[in-house]
Design an enzyme around this catalytic site. Structure first.
Site, PDB file in Angstrom:
ATOM      1  N   GLU A 322       0.840  -1.211   0.000  1.00 21.07           N
ATOM      2  CA  GLU A 322       0.000   0.000   0.000  1.00 21.07           C
ATOM      3  C   GLU A 322       0.864   1.246   0.000  1.00 21.07           C
ATOM      4  OE1 GLU A 322      -2.409   3.337   1.845  1.00 21.07           O
ATOM      5  OE2 GLU A 322      -0.461   2.481   2.382  1.00 21.07           O
ATOM      6  N   HIS A 445       4.484   8.201   9.264  1.00 22.78           N
ATOM      7  CA  HIS A 445       5.577   7.855   8.355  1.00 22.78           C
ATOM      8  C   HIS A 445       6.955   8.179   8.944  1.00 22.78           C
ATOM      9  CE1 HIS A 445       3.134   7.551   4.337  1.00 22.78           C
ATOM     10  NE2 HIS A 445       2.731   6.717   5.284  1.00 22.78           N
TER      11      HIS A 445
END
Length: 504
Positions: A322, A445
């Site tokens: 993803e 992230h």
């Protein structure tokens, strides 16, 4: 760590090295098991089975798996191709396989593109712009060494070969964002002889994206903010020379990775409710919220569901890749025949459910521009929050997660999230608590997306909502629209994202 059926298929030498999945994996393999005859599932019962301590224990285990990548990446990560991700796949597979005779398990192997930037530097004239960011899946500069040349302004949006002037050869192309993808711009710059490219934003804000599918014509490519670009544009338009340098040390490679699919043996196989989350993280961190929280929620709900029977089949999907651009979910949907596509009544996406500075976010999926049934699913989420005296906000349904391929192929879709890099407003802080002016997930992230990054209050509530959505449709599709088409109204809608990465 014990070896599952999947790990046995990987073979011992792969477990030792695990830089990429082995070629000996078959494209698709199954373990089929039968379901029991328990009481029919209900939302109240399945929600009652959700224990946040179980979720937390799973998160702690997932972080230990991410640590397996430390030797190769110098920190924990579960990026595709890493030891941490292969161990994650094994954990999911072996957990489902241990549940007895309830599910049919499929591991679906596919080719993926993986990339990593190790070092980078952009110098324009005598300045190092702070916003300069290498594009995802960018190739390195020649021989992984700095390249030098004048900065040359490209005409228009750089989407036609004629936009690249003759003096671009040996230069660094300076290209405005817009009209076509970043990958097309980089390839056109490469064809014209540029040694590197800088794509600057056409509106406010920084620019970070992906070049997408690799091309032999791609050159090392940076993104640059609108603010940082303006002075250079003015100087170039006045005919001034800006001698510059670019450096990127990176790798882009083809690997194999795996989706895991688990479907109840019981229930009407012609009418399936499907839900999914992604099993991978970015290379920069372990991804315990993104999307450990979603993928572990699926695992816990799948475990608790085995106590009950279902009228309609339930299908769980754990997608790989993803973070590299929705690769696993795209591949899965692309491989469905029309007949198999038709069996999926709806798809529910669960990505980032435990953000520390959370908001209760519901994708604003309307029937007007999405497959019919998307709005009914949206309203189910809204009613759940309302019934629990919880506030909620509607967020764009813009292709940034794994629902994208489903709605583009006519399958109704939707989902919830707790927030990513967006900044919480003062109004949202009043609605949900937390801190205004900060990201919903300040560790999005990043290396700090660990177990400590999870908001357990949000995670428990959202997991109960996932359980509610599963139980509702596993029991009955009464009142939910019938599938009307495999073609989608959203198919021609322009999407600017592939997962969490801009593509144009």
């Amino acid at each position: 760590m014990r070896l599952s059926l999947l790990c046995l298929a990987l073979s011992s030498h792969v477990i030792a090295s695990v830089i990429q999945l082995p070629l000996i994996l078959q494209s698709e393999s199954q373990v089929t098991i039968t379901s029991g005859g328990n009481a029919l599932v209900s939302s109240e019962a399945l929600q009652g089975d959700i224990d946040v301590e179980n979720l937390l224990d799973r998160a702690k285990h997932l972080f230990e798996l991410a640590k397996l990548s430390t030797d190769d990446y110098a920190h924990p990560t579960r990026v595709i191709g890493s030891k941490g991700h292969i161990a994650t796949i094994d954990y999911i597979y072996s957990t489902i396989a241990s549940l007895g005779d309830y599910y049919t398990i499929t591991n679906q192997t596919f080719d993926a593109v993986s990339g990593n930037v190790f070092e980078s530097r952009l110098v324009l004239g005598s300045h190092v712009p702070k916003s300069a960011t290498p594009m995802s899946l960018t190739p390195p500069t020649s021989n992984k060494k700095p390249v030098f040349g004048p900065l040359v302004l490209v005409d228009n949006d750089g989407c036609e070969q004629a936009d690249y002037p003759s003096n671009i050869s040996g230069a660094i192309a300076f290209i405005r964002r817009g009209t076509c993808t970043f990958g097309e711009k980089s390839a056109l710059a490469g064809k014209a002889g540029a040694v590197a490219a800088v794509i600057y934003n056409s509106g406010e804000g920084s620019l970070s994206g992906t070049l997408g599918e690799p091309s032999p014509y791609h050159v090392a490519t940076f993104g640059l903010s609108y603010k940082d670009s303006q002075g250079y544009i003015e100087d170039l338009q006045e005919g001034k020379s800006i001698y510059s340098s670019a450096y990127i040390d990176s790798i882009v490679e083809k690997i194999e990775t795996v989706n895991i699919i688990a479907q109840t043996k019981g229930g009407d196989a012609e009418n399936c409710v499907m839900l999914g989350g992604h099993s991978d993280s970015v290379a920069e961190g372990p991804g315990i919220n993104d999307d450990g929280s979603g993928s572990l929620t699926l695992l816990e709900v799948a475990t608790q569901l085995t106590k009950y029977s279902v009228n309609n089949c339930v299908r769980f999907g754990w997608w790989a890749g993803e973070e590299e651009g929705l690769l696993g979910s795209d591949y899965y949907v692309s491989m469905l025949s029309n007949e198999e596509n038709w069996k999926i009544r709806l798809f529910m996406d669960y990505d980032m459910l435990a953000s520390p500075n959370y908001a209760n976010q519901v994708y604003n999926a309307t029937n007007e521009v999405n497959p019919t049934g998307s709005e009914e699913l949206r309203d189910l989420y809204i009613k759940f929050y309302q019934s629990h005296n919880q506030n909620y906000t509607l967020i764009p349904f813009d292709g940034r997660s794994d629902y994208d391929a489903f709605i583009k192929h006519g399958i109704p879709g939707g989902g919830i999230a707790a927030g990513a890099e967006g900044v919480k407003t003062k109004e949202e802080a009043e609605m949900f608590g937390g801190t205004a002016g900060e990201w919903f997930d300040p560790c999005y992230h990043q290396l700090c997306d660990t177990v400590d990054n999870l908001n357990l209050t949000a995670w428990e509530l959202n997991t109960k909502l996932v359980a509610h959505s599963v139980a509702t449709y596993a029991k009955s599709f009464q009142g939910f629209p019938e599938r009307s088409s495999i073609e989608s109204k959203v198919a021609q809608k322009p999407f600017y994202w592939r997962g969490h990465k801009l593509v144009m």
